[in-house]
Design a protein around this motif. Structure first.
Motif: not given
Length: 143
Positions: A18, A52, A112-116, A118-119
């Motif tokens: 990351k 990922y 929102e896959s990137e937000t998910w 990262r969360s």
């Protein structure tokens, strides 16, 4: 405890990747302008793909160990993301005839896959900090 430490090792691998995902490779490629841009894009996408895929390994271990954490469990309950990430991981670590297979695109196309993800990465970080005596372990290593 040993199994959780092993799972944490996998998260640390993902965390290390990351850190370099957003890093521009830079340097002189000696390639024509358009080709140099493509090489940079490919390098960035390759690093993101590995990140990922490694995060999915952490999901597998978390489930196999039957771990529980409210925030992690909440994110993993969004099964459409989890399954699409599994396919993304498969497209990264198993040979595919298509350079950008539909398996990879499925996850990337999710709003929102990137937000998910990262969360989820942050939730795993907090989970390990709560479950493992990381500071004590580091003190012992440094002693």
């Amino acid at each position: 405890m040993e199994e959780l430490i092993s799972l944490h090792k996998h998260w640390l691998n993902a965390d290390a990747v990351k850190e370099v995902v957003a890093t521009k490779v830079g340097g002189e490629h000696g390639l024509p302008e358009g080709l140099a841009e493509f090489a940079e894009f490919h390098s960035s996408f390759a690093r993101l793909s590995v990140l990922y895929g490694l995060i999915y390994v952490v999901i597998e271990g978390y489930k196999e160990l039957k771990c529980t954490n409210q925030k992690v469990d909440e994110l993993l309950s969004q099964e459409e993301f989890v399954d699409a990430l599994r396919l993304f991981r498969n497209s990264t670590f198993h040979y595919q005839k298509n350079p950008i297979p539909e398996k990879a695109l499925k996850f990337l196309k999710f709003p929102e896959s990137e937000t998910w993800i990262r969360s989820l990465h942050l939730a795993f970080k907090k989970f390990f900090e709560a479950e493992l005596p990381i500071n004590e372990m580091m003190d012992k290593l440094n002693a």
